[in-house]
Design an enzyme around this catalytic site. Structure first.
Site, PDB file in Angstrom:
ATOM      1  N   LEU A   9       0.843  -1.199   0.000  1.00  0.00           N
ATOM      2  CA  LEU A   9       0.000   0.000   0.000  1.00  0.00           C
ATOM      3  C   LEU A   9       0.879   1.249   0.000  1.00  0.00           C
ATOM      4  CD1 LEU A   9      -2.720  -1.046   2.597  1.00  0.00           C
ATOM      5  CD2 LEU A   9      -2.563  -1.540   0.146  1.00  0.00           C
ATOM      6  N   ARG A  16       0.534  13.721   7.489  1.00  0.00           N
ATOM      7  CA  ARG A  16       1.168  14.011   8.771  1.00  0.00           C
ATOM      8  C   ARG A  16       2.685  14.255   8.667  1.00  0.00           C
ATOM      9  NH1 ARG A  16      -1.836   8.842  11.381  1.00  0.00           N
ATOM     10  NH2 ARG A  16      -1.777   8.292   9.170  1.00  0.00           N
ATOM     11  N   THR A  79      -7.522   2.054   3.349  1.00  0.00           N
ATOM     12  CA  THR A  79      -6.639   0.921   3.055  1.00  0.00           C
ATOM     13  C   THR A  79      -7.387  -0.254   2.410  1.00  0.00           C
ATOM     14  OG1 THR A  79      -6.902   0.301   5.379  1.00  0.00           O
ATOM     15  CG2 THR A  79      -4.863   1.437   4.797  1.00  0.00           C
ATOM     16  N   ASN A 170      -2.393  -3.579  15.615  1.00  0.00           N
ATOM     17  CA  ASN A 170      -2.348  -4.088  14.247  1.00  0.00           C
ATOM     18  C   ASN A 170      -1.138  -3.451  13.568  1.00  0.00           C
ATOM     19  OD1 ASN A 170      -2.837  -4.735  11.569  1.00  0.00           O
ATOM     20  ND2 ASN A 170      -4.407  -3.148  11.314  1.00  0.00           N
ATOM     21  N   ARG A 333      35.755  15.948  -4.721  1.00  0.00           N
ATOM     22  CA  ARG A 333      34.503  16.163  -5.439  1.00  0.00           C
ATOM     23  C   ARG A 333      34.360  15.126  -6.549  1.00  0.00           C
ATOM     24  NH1 ARG A 333      35.143  22.091  -7.061  1.00  0.00           N
ATOM     25  NH2 ARG A 333      33.255  21.622  -8.261  1.00  0.00           N
ATOM     26  N   LYS A 351      38.853  17.734  -7.951  1.00  0.00           N
ATOM     27  CA  LYS A 351      37.628  17.610  -8.742  1.00  0.00           C
ATOM     28  C   LYS A 351      37.955  17.063 -10.111  1.00  0.00           C
ATOM     29  CE  LYS A 351      36.077  19.933 -11.828  1.00  0.00           C
ATOM     30  NZ  LYS A 351      35.747  20.984 -12.808  1.00  0.00           N
ATOM     31  N   TYR A 387      39.952  27.299 -15.270  1.00  0.00           N
ATOM     32  CA  TYR A 387      38.721  27.954 -15.718  1.00  0.00           C
ATOM     33  C   TYR A 387      39.014  29.389 -16.131  1.00  0.00           C
ATOM     34  CZ  TYR A 387      33.739  29.275 -15.334  1.00  0.00           C
ATOM     35  OH  TYR A 387      32.467  29.705 -15.565  1.00  0.00           O
TER      36      TYR A 387
HETATM   37  C1  UD1 Z   1      -3.057   1.579   9.502  1.00  0.00           C
HETATM   38  C2  UD1 Z   1      -4.134   0.623  10.038  1.00  0.00           C
HETATM   39  C3  UD1 Z   1      -3.964   0.476  11.551  1.00  0.00           C
HETATM   40  C4  UD1 Z   1      -2.555  -0.015  11.864  1.00  0.00           C
HETATM   41  C5  UD1 Z   1      -1.489   0.872  11.211  1.00  0.00           C
HETATM   42  C6  UD1 Z   1      -0.129   0.213  11.329  1.00  0.00           C
HETATM   43  C7  UD1 Z   1      -6.086   0.922   8.636  1.00  0.00           C
HETATM   44  C8  UD1 Z   1      -7.429   1.526   8.513  1.00  0.00           C
HETATM   45  N1  UD1 Z   1      -5.424   1.168   9.755  1.00  0.00           N
HETATM   46  O1  UD1 Z   1      -3.275   2.844  10.072  1.00  0.00           O
HETATM   47  O2  UD1 Z   1      -4.906  -0.453  12.050  1.00  0.00           O
HETATM   48  O3  UD1 Z   1      -2.368  -0.070  13.256  1.00  0.00           O
HETATM   49  O4  UD1 Z   1      -1.752   1.065   9.816  1.00  0.00           O
HETATM   50  O5  UD1 Z   1       0.907   1.043  10.897  1.00  0.00           O
HETATM   51  O6  UD1 Z   1      -5.670   0.193   7.739  1.00  0.00           O
HETATM   52  N2  UD1 Z   1      -2.899   3.935   1.874  1.00  0.00           N
HETATM   53  C9  UD1 Z   1      -3.288   3.821   0.551  1.00  0.00           C
HETATM   54  N3  UD1 Z   1      -4.523   4.264   0.195  1.00  0.00           N
HETATM   55  C10 UD1 Z   1      -5.405   4.781   1.089  1.00  0.00           C
HETATM   56  C11 UD1 Z   1      -4.983   4.885   2.440  1.00  0.00           C
HETATM   57  C12 UD1 Z   1      -3.750   4.452   2.799  1.00  0.00           C
HETATM   58  O7  UD1 Z   1      -2.533   3.338  -0.285  1.00  0.00           O
HETATM   59  O8  UD1 Z   1      -6.524   5.139   0.670  1.00  0.00           O
HETATM   60  C13 UD1 Z   1      -1.557   3.467   2.255  1.00  0.00           C
HETATM   61  C14 UD1 Z   1      -0.676   4.566   2.811  1.00  0.00           C
HETATM   62  O9  UD1 Z   1       0.104   5.157   1.785  1.00  0.00           O
HETATM   63  C15 UD1 Z   1       0.176   3.816   3.809  1.00  0.00           C
HETATM   64  C16 UD1 Z   1      -0.674   2.624   4.215  1.00  0.00           C
HETATM   65  O10 UD1 Z   1      -1.691   2.517   3.266  1.00  0.00           O
HETATM   66  O11 UD1 Z   1       1.376   3.341   3.226  1.00  0.00           O
HETATM   67  C17 UD1 Z   1      -1.291   2.785   5.622  1.00  0.00           C
HETATM   68  O12 UD1 Z   1      -2.075   3.960   5.652  1.00  0.00           O
HETATM   69  P1  UD1 Z   1      -2.001   4.955   6.883  1.00  0.00           P
HETATM   70  O13 UD1 Z   1      -2.878   6.111   6.571  1.00  0.00           O
HETATM   71  O14 UD1 Z   1      -0.621   5.228   7.241  1.00  0.00           O
HETATM   72  O15 UD1 Z   1      -2.713   4.054   7.994  1.00  0.00           O
HETATM   73  P2  UD1 Z   1      -2.583   4.201   9.564  1.00  0.00           P
HETATM   74  O16 UD1 Z   1      -3.437   5.323  10.014  1.00  0.00           O
HETATM   75  O17 UD1 Z   1      -1.178   4.222   9.968  1.00  0.00           O
HETATM   76 CA    CA Z   2       0.717   4.279   8.847  1.00  0.00          CA
END
Ligand code: UD1
Ligand code: CA
Length: 452
Positions: A9, A16, A79, A170, A333, A351, A387
């Protein structure tokens, strides 16, 4: 063995982080987080990796290249929604699917393999990697029933006061039966505080259907930490640094103070090399055996052969031979190549140049766009004047030449084999081999001058 797939993902923006760089591309010990994850997955021998991209899709693809296939999540709806985008690639396939976040850079292939093994042995439809966190703030909490079975995950923002006291979190890493995963995803809703489709909701869906859901507790929380902001990024950097340094120490590298030693994930260091505090080895660097690096040396994208010493200096995109002494306070360099037993002393800048075996520039020199042979002595303050304000020109100094202090060599110019250049000379014409060039005004003494 069943087919093994992986979904990474990596579509989120990373709000943040407060950064113009997409979250998963932030480096930890020099390597983007998502690259760390894909490297570990590659070591797990999965059949196909699908990376979910969205924000910064092109940049993420540029980073990972051909090693994964991609699915686009055009809108970041959570996610669960992210994993659903992999259906076009993985839907209907028989096998096991590992799902990992692009923001958990410390996860190792070893833990992922353990997790898959656990999953396959228990015959579960879903196995979640959990960990026990001292401070679980921000993470989804793992809720177990009286029989200690995982029932569901509740996100921090949705959790009750009591649920927030749960320390088992998780990690965002799961293994699913592939068809059960996509089947359950179709039933995930977005009725929660964030209005998102949560992947962890799949756990509850499978559990209520009476499917086996299992959990594997990671031995070390730090390995599973998720990076959502710069504070966590610095924590991840700290743990990764410790892991890398520990690895090289077990391979025979000494570190006077490993907490103050920064080595990139891509560096290779030989045994009996000592790294002194405050040193940074960045990017693709190889260092041979028996070297002393530091204190306070920065080496980037370079190669250093055996038994060389580099103190309080900066070396960038250069090649250093064996038995070379550099520093303190030297600056190499890009495109500098030093042979063996070369000496480069304090306040010397090099360099786009090369220096053959046994040559020396011991103090206060600038040598750029130069081709210097072996056993050449470049005197204190000698400079290649490369130069003219518009173009750069080459200086050639042949084997065994001796260039005196404060000589200016106005390029293009050649100092022949074994030739001498007198101190203070400004050399504009080629110096034939074995000869002496003097190019400076003669001294006149005005006697009794101060009494006037
Ligand atoms: C998520 C989990 C949480 C867990 C934590 C661990 C969910 C809802 N929550 O929270 O339970 O404890 O990770 O680190 O899954 N992403 C996408 N598309 C989206 C949203 C997110 O690709 O629409 C990707 C983000 O880029 C990231 C990953 O998914 O790499 C996790 O998303 P993030 O928003 O960081 O989830 P957390 O709030 O950390
Ligand atoms: Ca995260």
């Amino acid at each position: 063995m069943k087919n093994r797939y992986a979904v990474v993902l990596a579509a989120g923006k990373g709000t943040r982080m407060k950064s113009s760089l997409y979250k998963v591309l932030h480096p930890v010990c020099g390597k983007p987080m998502v690259q760390h994850i894909v490297d570990q997955l590659t070591a797990c021998e999965v059949d196909d990796i699908v990376t979910i991209v969205g924000h910064g899709a092109d940049k993420v693809k540029d980073q990972l290249g051909e090693r994964t296939s991609y699915a686009l999540q055009a809108e970041q709806l959570g996610t669960g929604h992210a994993v659903m985008q992999a259906e076009s690639v993985l839907g209907g396939k028989d096998g096991t699917t590992l799902v990992v976040s692009g923001d958990t850079p410390l996860l190792t292939a070893e833990t992922l393999t353990e997790l898959m093994k656990h999953h396959e042995e228990t015959g579960a439809k879903a196995t979640i990697l959990t960990a026990v966190a001292e401070d679980p703030t921000g993470y989804g909490r793992v809720l177990r029933n009286d029989g200690d079975q995982v029932e569901r995950i509740v996100e921090h923002k949705d959790a009750t006061y009591k649920e927030r006291r749960v320390k088992e979190i998780n990690t965002g890493t799961y293994v699913f039966d592939n068809t059960a995963l996509f089947d359950a995803l179709a039933n995930v809703g977005n009725d929660n505080v964030q209005g998102e489709y949560y992947l962890p909701d799949v756990i509850e869906i499978l559990q209520t259907r009476g499917e086996t859901v299992s959990a594997h507790i990671a031995p070390d929380f730090n390995e599973t930490m998720g990076v959502n902001d710069r504070v966590a990024l610095s924590e991840a950097e700290k743990w990764m640094k410790r892991r890398i340094n520990r690895h090289w120490m077990t391979q025979g590298v000494s570190m006077t103070d490993p907490e103050q030693t920064y080595i990139s994930s891509d560096a290779v260091i030989g045994a009996d090399t000592v790294i002194e505090p405050g040193s940074m080895i960045k990017g693709n660097v190889t260092i041979g055996q028996g070297c002393v690096i530091g204190p306070h040396t920065v080496i980037e994208e370079s190669a250093v052969a055996d038994n060389s010493v580099i103190r309080q200096s900066t070396v960038n995109r250069s090649r250093v031979g064996s038995g070379v002494a550099i520093g303190p306070f030297a600056h190499l360099r890009p495109e500098t190549t030093l042979g063996n037993d070369v000496k480069v002393g304090n306040f010397v800048e090099l360099k786009k140049m090369s220096m053959g075996d046994g040559s020396k520039a011991s103090h206060l020199s600038y040598l750029g766009d130069a081709d210097i042979g072996s056993d050449v002595n470049m005197g204190c303050g000698s400079i290649t004047v490369n130069y003219d304000g518009k173009n750069k020109f080459l200086t050639t100094i042949e084997d065994g030449a001796f260039v005196g202090c404060n000589a200016n060599l106005i390029a293009p110019v050649t100092v022949g084999k074994g030739a001498y250049v007198a101190a203070g000379s400004t050399i504009t014409d080629d110096v034939p081999g074995e000869s002496l060039a003097i190019a400076r005004a003669r001294q006149t003494n005005k006697e009794g001058y101060s009494k006037k």
